[in-house]
Every structure is written in structure tokens, then in C-alpha cells.
Design a protein around this motif. Structure first.
Motif, PDB file in Angstrom:
ATOM      1  N   TYR A  54      66.356  27.522 -40.214  1.00  0.00           N
ATOM      2  CA  TYR A  54      66.505  26.083 -39.956  1.00  0.00           C
ATOM      3  C   TYR A  54      67.491  25.811 -38.818  1.00  0.00           C
ATOM      4  O   TYR A  54      67.301  24.869 -38.039  1.00  0.00           O
ATOM      5  N   ARG A  55      68.510  26.626 -38.713  1.00  0.00           N
ATOM      6  CA  ARG A  55      69.477  26.445 -37.625  1.00  0.00           C
ATOM      7  C   ARG A  55      68.783  26.619 -36.270  1.00  0.00           C
ATOM      8  O   ARG A  55      69.048  25.867 -35.322  1.00  0.00           O
ATOM      9  N   GLU A  56      67.913  27.604 -36.174  1.00  0.00           N
ATOM     10  CA  GLU A  56      67.180  27.851 -34.936  1.00  0.00           C
ATOM     11  C   GLU A  56      66.354  26.641 -34.525  1.00  0.00           C
ATOM     12  O   GLU A  56      66.161  26.368 -33.336  1.00  0.00           O
ATOM     13  N   PRO A 226      50.263  17.197 -43.505  1.00  0.00           N
ATOM     14  CA  PRO A 226      50.031  15.771 -43.274  1.00  0.00           C
ATOM     15  C   PRO A 226      48.576  15.407 -42.965  1.00  0.00           C
ATOM     16  O   PRO A 226      48.168  14.267 -43.207  1.00  0.00           O
ATOM     17  N   LYS A 227      47.801  16.358 -42.443  1.00  0.00           N
ATOM     18  CA  LYS A 227      46.409  16.015 -42.137  1.00  0.00           C
ATOM     19  C   LYS A 227      45.598  15.731 -43.393  1.00  0.00           C
ATOM     20  O   LYS A 227      44.498  15.160 -43.306  1.00  0.00           O
ATOM     21  N   TYR A 228      46.126  16.098 -44.567  1.00  0.00           N
ATOM     22  CA  TYR A 228      45.429  15.841 -45.825  1.00  0.00           C
ATOM     23  C   TYR A 228      46.003  14.654 -46.590  1.00  0.00           C
ATOM     24  O   TYR A 228      45.569  14.383 -47.708  1.00  0.00           O
ATOM     25  N   PHE A 229      46.970  13.942 -46.009  1.00  0.00           N
ATOM     26  CA  PHE A 229      47.578  12.826 -46.718  1.00  0.00           C
ATOM     27  C   PHE A 229      46.531  11.748 -47.017  1.00  0.00           C
ATOM     28  O   PHE A 229      45.729  11.389 -46.143  1.00  0.00           O
ATOM     29  N   PRO A 230      46.544  11.171 -48.214  1.00  0.00           N
ATOM     30  CA  PRO A 230      45.657  10.047 -48.511  1.00  0.00           C
ATOM     31  C   PRO A 230      45.968   8.864 -47.595  1.00  0.00           C
ATOM     32  O   PRO A 230      47.134   8.641 -47.241  1.00  0.00           O
ATOM     33  N   PRO A 231      44.947   8.120 -47.191  1.00  0.00           N
ATOM     34  CA  PRO A 231      45.182   7.015 -46.246  1.00  0.00           C
ATOM     35  C   PRO A 231      46.161   5.969 -46.761  1.00  0.00           C
ATOM     36  O   PRO A 231      46.921   5.388 -45.981  1.00  0.00           O
ATOM     37  N   GLN A 232      46.171   5.719 -48.076  1.00  0.00           N
ATOM     38  CA  GLN A 232      47.094   4.707 -48.584  1.00  0.00           C
ATOM     39  C   GLN A 232      48.548   5.169 -48.485  1.00  0.00           C
ATOM     40  O   GLN A 232      49.450   4.358 -48.288  1.00  0.00           O
ATOM     41  N   LEU A 233      48.772   6.478 -48.566  1.00  0.00           N
ATOM     42  CA  LEU A 233      50.129   6.994 -48.395  1.00  0.00           C
ATOM     43  C   LEU A 233      50.610   6.767 -46.966  1.00  0.00           C
ATOM     44  O   LEU A 233      51.746   6.339 -46.737  1.00  0.00           O
ATOM     45  N   VAL A 234      49.757   7.030 -46.006  1.00  0.00           N
ATOM     46  CA  VAL A 234      50.103   6.804 -44.599  1.00  0.00           C
ATOM     47  C   VAL A 234      50.363   5.320 -44.357  1.00  0.00           C
ATOM     48  O   VAL A 234      51.323   4.940 -43.674  1.00  0.00           O
ATOM     49  N   GLY A 248      59.529  16.501 -46.143  1.00  0.00           N
ATOM     50  CA  GLY A 248      59.761  17.697 -46.938  1.00  0.00           C
ATOM     51  C   GLY A 248      58.612  18.646 -46.667  1.00  0.00           C
ATOM     52  O   GLY A 248      57.473  18.215 -46.481  1.00  0.00           O
ATOM     53  N   SER A 249      58.881  19.941 -46.646  1.00  0.00           N
ATOM     54  CA  SER A 249      57.832  20.892 -46.301  1.00  0.00           C
ATOM     55  C   SER A 249      57.297  21.654 -47.511  1.00  0.00           C
ATOM     56  O   SER A 249      56.098  21.838 -47.664  1.00  0.00           O
ATOM     57  N   ASP A 250      58.177  22.111 -48.406  1.00  0.00           N
ATOM     58  CA  ASP A 250      57.889  23.055 -49.490  1.00  0.00           C
ATOM     59  C   ASP A 250      58.050  24.490 -49.001  1.00  0.00           C
ATOM     60  O   ASP A 250      57.454  25.413 -49.553  1.00  0.00           O
ATOM     61  N   ILE A 254      54.893  26.418 -47.306  1.00  0.00           N
ATOM     62  CA  ILE A 254      54.461  25.632 -46.142  1.00  0.00           C
ATOM     63  C   ILE A 254      55.649  25.584 -45.186  1.00  0.00           C
ATOM     64  O   ILE A 254      56.752  25.204 -45.586  1.00  0.00           O
ATOM     65  N   THR A 255      55.439  25.964 -43.955  1.00  0.00           N
ATOM     66  CA  THR A 255      56.547  25.986 -42.999  1.00  0.00           C
ATOM     67  C   THR A 255      56.721  24.620 -42.351  1.00  0.00           C
ATOM     68  O   THR A 255      55.744  23.885 -42.167  1.00  0.00           O
ATOM     69  N   PRO A 256      57.949  24.274 -41.983  1.00  0.00           N
ATOM     70  CA  PRO A 256      58.141  23.020 -41.247  1.00  0.00           C
ATOM     71  C   PRO A 256      57.412  23.019 -39.905  1.00  0.00           C
ATOM     72  O   PRO A 256      57.017  21.967 -39.430  1.00  0.00           O
ATOM     73  N   ASP A 257      57.221  24.201 -39.292  1.00  0.00           N
ATOM     74  CA  ASP A 257      56.487  24.256 -38.025  1.00  0.00           C
ATOM     75  C   ASP A 257      55.071  23.726 -38.214  1.00  0.00           C
ATOM     76  O   ASP A 257      54.584  22.898 -37.423  1.00  0.00           O
ATOM     77  N   ARG A 258      54.390  24.212 -39.245  1.00  0.00           N
ATOM     78  CA  ARG A 258      53.023  23.747 -39.507  1.00  0.00           C
ATOM     79  C   ARG A 258      53.025  22.268 -39.886  1.00  0.00           C
ATOM     80  O   ARG A 258      52.198  21.490 -39.388  1.00  0.00           O
TER      81      ARG A 258
END
Length: 300
Positions: A54-56, A226-234, A248-250, A254-258
Motif C-alpha cells: 500500500y505504501r508503494e 465495480p463493473k459488476y455493481f448494481p445500477p441502484q448502488l451506483v 474497499g477492495s477485499d 481482490i487487489t486495489p489495482d484491479r
């Protein structure tokens, strides 16, 4: 921690392995989680390695494990170890703890000691994995202590990859992670700052309703690209909940880069992006000047 220099604050990462090699989950549940996330064979970084990662990237990260020893029989990674490792990297890591509600009064004493002596900044609950309903009175003394200390409680909500595909789901009951059960907690502990973790499938609308209705309830966006987020969430993240939605990534599944690469392509208003990526979390965690709601919560 210099918040102004940070690109983002990831409020949802997991310490999956201790310094002596003890895993956070039993092998069959870890394997099921890896398969669910398509992360089979992923490395389990130590907390020190997470700090370097994360520092990087000029990010901060909230780090926690899950204490579900009552339901699983598997001892957790010690909260003290996680907190001490985060303290070594306080420029980039923020320690949360996890206490099994089934620990009763001992868990309450543990929570107070972790905040007062180890600088823990919040607590993670995984109701399905820990085998309790969030509105079960067994957990209420723990919530009372957390509310009194003015730190957030983060609840897993929705389906979980842990136990997915294992016969009987490994004994994990999804019903405990319905966000409407956390609504009761928000009523009974009106100044407790709450984070509903993940897009809460199949209860996304319920999570949005609770976050809109209860002033101290937030939503983190971990566990999904994020590409799978439900439209109402967006839609709600862009409008009514723009000050209450958190990156949040998990990590590490799931990496923060992705996550961030997919978030860049999401239709989020330019003025809302920095709120989600950093500012909302900084305010909630007390890393910058708090807004009116959080100032009131801190006085409770």
C-alpha cells in the motif's frame, strides 16, 4: 499518516496469515474463498508485506482478521499481532480488530483493551461466519462498548465466498448477513458508526435503505469489481449516499489495482470520486476534520 498525500483509503483488507504461518481460515474455507474469487493460489501477504504494497501505491488500508472461533473451532490471528504490525507502519496501515460476540464479557474487556492499549480504530464482524444474528442481544454489550469508545463497527453483509461450494456452505448461514438485521443495531445504538461491507447481494436495496435512513450507517464497496455493481448502488453513491460510500477492495483476494481500474470506468461524478476514494473514510476514521454527523458521534 499524511492524509493529504494519500491517493485513496482502502477500508477493507484482510490479514490472512500470522507471523508464525497460522492462517485466518480453516483450509477448506480458504480454498472455497479462493475458488469463489478466482484467486486460487494467491499469496497470503503478511501485514508487513501489506504495508509495503500500500505504501508503494500511496494508499492507506484498514487491516483486520476475523475471530470466528466459536463457530469454526479455528483460532483467529491475534488482534494484538495485527495492531502491533499496523503500528510499525502507521503511515499507511490502520488497525481494526475482530472479536467473536460469543466471547461475552471477556470479549468486551478485550475490545476496551485493544482500543486503549493497542490503538485499534474499529471492529469487524462477519455474522454468517461467526454464527450470530447482528441483532442478537448476545452482541449488545460489545456494541455498547464500541459505541462508547467512538470507533466504527464494520459488518459483512450479503453473500460470502467463504464456504461457497462446500457441502452445506461449510455450515455458514447467509441469513445472518441481511443488512436489515443491522438496522436494528443502528436503532438500538443510535450513535454507533456502522459500515455495511460489500454490495449486499441479494439485499442491495435493503442496504441502501438502511444507509439512507440511519445517519451513521455507511457502505463500503469491497468484494466486487465495480463493473459488476448494481445500477441502484451506483445511482445512490452519486447522489443521496455520496458522503457515506467508501472504497474497499477485499485485498488480497481482490487487489486495489484491479478495483481502481474498473472504478475509473464507472459513471461516478468527478466531485464524488474523491469522496468515495478517500475523503469519506478519512472523516469517518477521524483522520481529518470530521463533518457534523461524525462530530456528534464522537461526543456520544
Amino acid at each position: 499518516m499524511n492524509v493529504d498525500e494519500l491517493v485513496a483509503i482502502d477500508v477493507h483488507t484482510h490479514a490472512e496469515i500470522s507471523a508464525d504461518g497460522h492462517a485466518s481460515l480453516p483450509p477448506e474455507l480458504m480454498e472455497a474463498s479462493e475458488k469463489y474469487f478466482g484467486a486460487h493460489g494467491h499469496r497470503q501477504p503478511t501485514v508487513d508485506e501489506m504495508a509495503a504494497y500500500y505504501r508503494e501505491r500511496k494508499m492507506a488500508a484498514v487491516v483486520f482478521t476475523v475471530d470466528a472461533e466459536h463457530a469454526t473451532g479455528h483460532p483467529p490471528i491475534p488482534n494484538e499481532e495485527v495492531a502491533e504490525a499496523c503500528a510499525r507502519h502507521s503511515d499507511t496501515l490502520i488497525p481494526f480488530a475482530s472479536i467473536d460476540p460469543w466471547r461475552g464479557k471477556a470479549g468486551v474487556r478485550m475490545a476496551r483493551r485493544l482500543v486503549e492499549e493497542y490503538g485499534v480504530r474499529g471492529f469487524k464482524f462477519h455474522p454468517s461466519m461467526q454464527g450470530f444474528a447482528p441483532n442478537d442481544p448476545i452482541a449488545y454489550p460489545l456494541y455498547e462498548a464500541i459505541e462508547e469508545m467512538g470507533v466504527p463497527a464494520l459488518f459483512h453483509t450479503g453473500q460470502t465466498g467463504i464456504g461457497a461450494g462446500v457441502p452445506g456452505g461449510g455450515g455458514i448461514r447467509l441469513k445472518y448477513s441481511d443488512p436489515m438485521l443491522v438496522d436494528d443495531v443502528a436503532v438500538d445504538f443510535p450513535h454507533l458508526r456502522i459500515i455495511l461491507a460489500h454490495p449486499s447481494f441479494p439485499w442491495q436495496d435493503e442496504a441502501l435503505a438502511v444507509a439512507v435512513h440511519k445517519p451513521y450507517v455507511h457502505i463500503d464497496l469491497s468484494g466486487w469489481s465495480p463493473k459488476y455493481f448494481p445500477p441502484q448502488l451506483v445511482r445512490y453513491a452519486n447522489t443521496l449516499l455520496k458522503d457515506k460510500v467508501l472504497f474497499g477492495s477485499d485485498y488480497p483476494v481482490i487487489t486495489p489495482d484491479r478495483w481502481l481500474a474498473d472504478f475509473d470506468r464507472l459513471e461516478i461524478k468527478p466531485e464524488v470520486r474523491p469522496k468515495i476514494l478517500k475523503n469519506n473514510a478519512a472523516r469517518l476514521l477521524g483522520l481529518t476534520g470530521a463533518g457534523p454527523a461524525d462530530k456528534e458521534a464522537n461526543r456520544s
